[in-house]
Design a protein around this motif. Structure first.
Motif, PDB file in Angstrom:
ATOM      1  N   TYR A   3       3.441  -2.909   0.693  1.00 20.82           N
ATOM      2  CA  TYR A   3       4.293  -2.120  -0.179  1.00 20.82           C
ATOM      3  C   TYR A   3       5.424  -2.956  -0.759  1.00 20.82           C
ATOM      4  O   TYR A   3       5.568  -3.062  -1.982  1.00 20.82           O
ATOM      5  CB  TYR A   3       4.856  -0.925   0.588  1.00 20.82           C
ATOM      6  N   PHE A   4       6.233  -3.602   0.102  1.00 19.44           N
ATOM      7  CA  PHE A   4       7.416  -4.265  -0.452  1.00 19.44           C
ATOM      8  C   PHE A   4       7.079  -5.567  -1.161  1.00 19.44           C
ATOM      9  O   PHE A   4       7.774  -5.957  -2.094  1.00 19.44           O
ATOM     10  CB  PHE A   4       8.550  -4.428   0.573  1.00 19.44           C
ATOM     11  N   LEU A   5       5.988  -6.246  -0.790  1.00 19.09           N
ATOM     12  CA  LEU A   5       5.605  -7.439  -1.536  1.00 19.09           C
ATOM     13  C   LEU A   5       5.046  -7.072  -2.906  1.00 19.09           C
ATOM     14  O   LEU A   5       5.301  -7.760  -3.896  1.00 19.09           O
ATOM     15  CB  LEU A   5       4.573  -8.258  -0.753  1.00 19.09           C
ATOM     16  N   SER A   6       4.293  -5.984  -2.972  1.00 23.50           N
ATOM     17  CA  SER A   6       3.723  -5.588  -4.265  1.00 23.50           C
ATOM     18  C   SER A   6       4.797  -5.069  -5.220  1.00 23.50           C
ATOM     19  O   SER A   6       4.558  -5.003  -6.426  1.00 23.50           O
ATOM     20  CB  SER A   6       2.635  -4.520  -4.066  1.00 23.50           C
ATOM     21  N   GLN A   7       5.975  -4.730  -4.684  1.00 21.31           N
ATOM     22  CA  GLN A   7       7.079  -4.276  -5.529  1.00 21.31           C
ATOM     23  C   GLN A   7       7.933  -5.429  -6.056  1.00 21.31           C
ATOM     24  O   GLN A   7       8.797  -5.220  -6.908  1.00 21.31           O
ATOM     25  CB  GLN A   7       7.980  -3.314  -4.743  1.00 21.31           C
ATOM     26  N   ALA A   8       7.714  -6.634  -5.559  1.00 18.24           N
ATOM     27  CA  ALA A   8       8.498  -7.795  -6.008  1.00 18.24           C
ATOM     28  C   ALA A   8       8.161  -8.108  -7.463  1.00 18.24           C
ATOM     29  O   ALA A   8       7.058  -7.825  -7.938  1.00 18.24           O
ATOM     30  CB  ALA A   8       8.203  -9.002  -5.118  1.00 18.24           C
ATOM     31  N   PRO A   9       9.094  -8.708  -8.193  1.00 17.11           N
ATOM     32  CA  PRO A   9       8.851  -8.992  -9.614  1.00 17.11           C
ATOM     33  C   PRO A   9       7.649  -9.904  -9.835  1.00 17.11           C
ATOM     34  O   PRO A   9       7.412 -10.839  -9.061  1.00 17.11           O
ATOM     35  CB  PRO A   9      10.148  -9.694 -10.049  1.00 17.11           C
ATOM     36  N   GLY A  10       6.918  -9.630 -10.906  1.00 18.79           N
ATOM     37  CA  GLY A  10       5.790 -10.486 -11.277  1.00 18.79           C
ATOM     38  C   GLY A  10       4.813 -10.673 -10.142  1.00 18.79           C
ATOM     39  O   GLY A  10       4.416  -9.723  -9.469  1.00 18.79           O
ATOM     40  N   GLN A  35      -5.313  -6.180  -0.417  1.00 20.99           N
ATOM     41  CA  GLN A  35      -4.281  -5.280   0.105  1.00 20.99           C
ATOM     42  C   GLN A  35      -3.137  -5.123  -0.889  1.00 20.99           C
ATOM     43  O   GLN A  35      -2.688  -4.007  -1.169  1.00 20.99           O
ATOM     44  CB  GLN A  35      -3.738  -5.826   1.428  1.00 20.99           C
ATOM     45  N   LEU A  36      -2.644  -6.230  -1.417  1.00 18.66           N
ATOM     46  CA  LEU A  36      -1.517  -6.189  -2.343  1.00 18.66           C
ATOM     47  C   LEU A  36      -1.874  -5.452  -3.620  1.00 18.66           C
ATOM     48  O   LEU A  36      -1.054  -4.686  -4.164  1.00 18.66           O
ATOM     49  CB  LEU A  36      -1.042  -7.606  -2.660  1.00 18.66           C
ATOM     50  N   ARG A  37      -3.073  -5.671  -4.116  1.00 22.60           N
ATOM     51  CA  ARG A  37      -3.481  -4.991  -5.345  1.00 22.60           C
ATOM     52  C   ARG A  37      -3.613  -3.477  -5.115  1.00 22.60           C
ATOM     53  O   ARG A  37      -3.216  -2.685  -5.962  1.00 22.60           O
ATOM     54  CB  ARG A  37      -4.798  -5.571  -5.866  1.00 22.60           C
ATOM     55  N   ARG A  38      -4.146  -3.083  -3.974  1.00 27.78           N
ATOM     56  CA  ARG A  38      -4.256  -1.661  -3.672  1.00 27.78           C
ATOM     57  C   ARG A  38      -2.874  -1.047  -3.442  1.00 27.78           C
ATOM     58  O   ARG A  38      -2.589   0.069  -3.884  1.00 27.78           O
ATOM     59  CB  ARG A  38      -5.117  -1.452  -2.426  1.00 27.78           C
ATOM     60  N   SER A  39      -2.013  -1.783  -2.732  1.00 28.55           N
ATOM     61  CA  SER A  39      -0.698  -1.251  -2.359  1.00 28.55           C
ATOM     62  C   SER A  39       0.178  -0.955  -3.557  1.00 28.55           C
ATOM     63  O   SER A  39       1.053  -0.077  -3.492  1.00 28.55           O
ATOM     64  CB  SER A  39       0.021  -2.237  -1.437  1.00 28.55           C
ATOM     65  N   ALA A  40      -0.028  -1.672  -4.654  1.00 27.27           N
ATOM     66  CA  ALA A  40       0.836  -1.522  -5.829  1.00 27.27           C
ATOM     67  C   ALA A  40       0.837  -0.095  -6.364  1.00 27.27           C
ATOM     68  O   ALA A  40       1.804   0.328  -6.997  1.00 27.27           O
ATOM     69  CB  ALA A  40       0.395  -2.494  -6.925  1.00 27.27           C
ATOM     70  N   ALA A  41      -0.227   0.653  -6.093  1.00 23.70           N
ATOM     71  CA  ALA A  41      -0.327   2.020  -6.601  1.00 23.70           C
ATOM     72  C   ALA A  41      -0.213   3.054  -5.482  1.00 23.70           C
ATOM     73  O   ALA A  41      -0.536   4.225  -5.686  1.00 23.70           O
ATOM     74  CB  ALA A  41      -1.641   2.202  -7.347  1.00 23.70           C
ATOM     75  N   MET A  42       0.258   2.641  -4.301  1.00 22.11           N
ATOM     76  CA  MET A  42       0.291   3.522  -3.143  1.00 22.11           C
ATOM     77  C   MET A  42       1.721   3.797  -2.686  1.00 22.11           C
ATOM     78  O   MET A  42       2.624   3.008  -2.946  1.00 22.11           O
ATOM     79  CB  MET A  42      -0.507   2.901  -1.989  1.00 22.11           C
ATOM     80  N   SER A  43       1.906   4.901  -1.989  1.00 19.95           N
ATOM     81  CA  SER A  43       3.186   5.194  -1.352  1.00 19.95           C
ATOM     82  C   SER A  43       3.316   4.349  -0.091  1.00 19.95           C
ATOM     83  O   SER A  43       2.326   3.815   0.422  1.00 19.95           O
ATOM     84  CB  SER A  43       3.262   6.674  -0.976  1.00 19.95           C
ATOM     85  N   VAL A  44       4.516   4.239   0.426  1.00 21.41           N
ATOM     86  CA  VAL A  44       4.712   3.470   1.652  1.00 21.41           C
ATOM     87  C   VAL A  44       3.953   4.096   2.816  1.00 21.41           C
ATOM     88  O   VAL A  44       3.398   3.393   3.665  1.00 21.41           O
ATOM     89  CB  VAL A  44       6.216   3.301   1.980  1.00 21.41           C
ATOM     90  N   SER A  45       3.883   5.409   2.857  1.00 18.15           N
ATOM     91  CA  SER A  45       3.157   6.079   3.941  1.00 18.15           C
ATOM     92  C   SER A  45       1.677   5.745   3.883  1.00 18.15           C
ATOM     93  O   SER A  45       1.045   5.433   4.910  1.00 18.15           O
ATOM     94  CB  SER A  45       3.354   7.595   3.856  1.00 18.15           C
ATOM     95  N   ASP A  46       1.113   5.785   2.686  1.00 14.29           N
ATOM     96  CA  ASP A  46      -0.307   5.451   2.540  1.00 14.29           C
ATOM     97  C   ASP A  46      -0.557   3.979   2.843  1.00 14.29           C
ATOM     98  O   ASP A  46      -1.592   3.621   3.417  1.00 14.29           O
ATOM     99  CB  ASP A  46      -0.795   5.800   1.137  1.00 14.29           C
ATOM    100  N   CYS A  47       0.387   3.121   2.474  1.00 15.52           N
ATOM    101  CA  CYS A  47       0.251   1.691   2.796  1.00 15.52           C
ATOM    102  C   CYS A  47       0.212   1.486   4.311  1.00 15.52           C
ATOM    103  O   CYS A  47      -0.622   0.730   4.821  1.00 15.52           O
ATOM    104  CB  CYS A  47       1.413   0.895   2.201  1.00 15.52           C
ATOM    105  N   LEU A  48       1.106   2.138   5.018  1.00 18.49           N
ATOM    106  CA  LEU A  48       1.148   1.987   6.471  1.00 18.49           C
ATOM    107  C   LEU A  48      -0.131   2.515   7.120  1.00 18.49           C
ATOM    108  O   LEU A  48      -0.648   1.920   8.066  1.00 18.49           O
ATOM    109  CB  LEU A  48       2.377   2.689   7.040  1.00 18.49           C
ATOM    110  N   ARG A  49      -0.653   3.619   6.609  1.00 18.29           N
ATOM    111  CA  ARG A  49      -1.908   4.137   7.150  1.00 18.29           C
ATOM    112  C   ARG A  49      -3.053   3.170   6.882  1.00 18.29           C
ATOM    113  O   ARG A  49      -3.901   2.922   7.751  1.00 18.29           O
ATOM    114  CB  ARG A  49      -2.207   5.519   6.565  1.00 18.29           C
ATOM    115  N   MET A  50      -3.082   2.588   5.679  1.00 17.60           N
ATOM    116  CA  MET A  50      -4.110   1.606   5.350  1.00 17.60           C
ATOM    117  C   MET A  50      -3.990   0.373   6.248  1.00 17.60           C
ATOM    118  O   MET A  50      -5.002  -0.135   6.774  1.00 17.60           O
ATOM    119  CB  MET A  50      -3.993   1.189   3.883  1.00 17.60           C
ATOM    120  N   GLU A  51      -2.773  -0.102   6.448  1.00 16.48           N
ATOM    121  CA  GLU A  51      -2.565  -1.291   7.269  1.00 16.48           C
ATOM    122  C   GLU A  51      -2.925  -1.038   8.729  1.00 16.48           C
ATOM    123  O   GLU A  51      -3.382  -1.949   9.431  1.00 16.48           O
ATOM    124  CB  GLU A  51      -1.109  -1.759   7.139  1.00 16.48           C
TER     125      GLU A  51
END
Length: 364
Positions: free
Chosen positions: A156-163, A285-301
């Motif tokens: 979640y937080f890496l996929s939110q970083a710029p570029g 993971q990063l590509r999927r996480s970019a469109a997910m909520s933090v809760s969904d990211c944690l469940r996926m992880e």
């Protein structure tokens, strides 16, 4: 409660001190439970208006999860099928979720090493957080170095970083400093270690409606001095955005290979030491996480980490880095060419039915 987690309340601020210096404050299951118990107790306590988490040592805020513990319990059972591992990751991710949605200001002083699980307890949250770095900050999500992926909400937080900065950090596992962290939006303000006593005095004496405002004002002159726009990540931003886009680690490495810039060649050399499979899993993971909520990211992880221990790549990585210390992991597969789409997809397969997922209760 854990002997390595110290707590107190002063001036309506709950102070949490991580105090396991010999292990660089690596998180044990007892520490995760102590943090969770403390934060839950303070959550509805009107006398506690904010939380400040820091370390008793200047060497490290938190170096992550206790990977030697992962190895010991993971190798003691077939295919890493350990109840202790299950408990650790379920409870750690639940803690990350608790912090992310914490209703009070949550302030993390990331002095020294802050990696992996340390990032999880510092990066979580958005509306109420404040992340402080110092000249001692050494920040990374280095999981691919041990055959894991950037978990604890890292997707979640890496996929939110710029570029493509988060892609670079996730695939390389490289360490960054304070200016880089500010540039990548992984920190909010800078305070030198010489200013920490005054910062603590501010926390213990200032009657601020929002203590974060007071800290930002205190830190503003220091933050301006380190010039994030001149950080390494800022200088290399064009190369990173150009070479780390797309959905193939093999293609990324080919672009780096064709780039004669010193940074590109150094990055390629680093990535050639990482797990080919887990770099590929991390990119997905990063590509999927970019469109997910933090809760969904944690469940996926949570699903992903189960697959990691069943596969055994993480146990081999820890063996090479920490146990035998030969630094020659036998990755499987050994090269990016051998990594298949089916192997990558297998790490995202559901381990539990939705109604039985250990993090099914997470909201948001």
């Amino acid at each position: 409660m854990s002997e390595f987690v110290l707590t107190s309340v002063k001036n309506h601020i709950g102070f949490i001190t991580l105090d396991r210096p010999k292990a660089l404050n690596s998180l044990s299951l007892d520490m995760v439970r102590a943090l969770t118990t403390t934060l839950l107790a303070w959550q509805n306590d009107a006398s506690v208006r904010a939380v400040f988490i820091h370390s008793s040592s200047e060497k490290a805020f938190c170096a992550g999860g206790d990977i030697r513990f992962f190895y010991d319990v993971g190798t003691a059972t077939p295919k890493g099928d350990s109840a202790l591992l299950e408990d650790f990751f379920t409870e750690e991710y639940a803690l990350n979720h608790l912090i992310h949605f914490y209703p009070k200001p949550y302030i993390a002083l990331m002095n020294g090493v802050v990696m992996g699980g340390g990032m999880g307890i510092a990066q979580a949250g958005e509306d109420c957080r404040l992340r402080i770095v110092t000249e001692r900050t050494k920040m990374a999500m280095p999981e691919v170095n041990i055959g894991l992926f950037p978990d604890v909400g890292g997707g979640y937080f890496l996929s939110q970083a710029p570029g493509e900065l988060g892609t670079y950090l996730g695939l390389s596992g490289e360490i960054i400093t304070a200016a880089d962290a500010l540039y990548a939006d992984l920190a909010d303000v800078f305070v030198p270690t010489s200013g920490i006593p005054a910062l603590l005095g501010l926390l213990e004496q200032t009657d601020a409606a929002d203590i974060r405002v007071a800290i930002r004002e205190f830190a503003a002159p220091f933050t301006a001095q380190i010039q994030p726009e001149n950080s390494k990540l800022a200088i290399q931003r064009d190369v990173i955005d150009q070479d780390f886009n797309g959905n193939s680690v093999k293609a990324i490495c080919e672009k780096l290979q064709e780039n004669n810039a010193e940074f590109a060649q150094q990055t390629l050399a680093v990535m050639q030491k990482r797990s080919p499979l887990l770099m590929s899993v991390t990119l997905e993971q990063l590509r999927r996480s970019a469109a997910m909520s933090v809760s969904d990211c944690l469940r996926m992880e949570r699903n992903m980490v189960r697959h990691c221990f069943k596969h055994g790549e993480v146990l081999e990585g820890i063996r090479a880095l920490v146990v035998d210390k030969d630094n020659t992991p036998r990755w499987s597969p050994a090269t990016l060419v051998e990594v298949s789409a089916e192997q990558i997809a297998g790490f995202f397969a559901e381990v539990w039915p939705a109604h039985a997922h250990p993090l099914r209760h997470l909201a948001g």
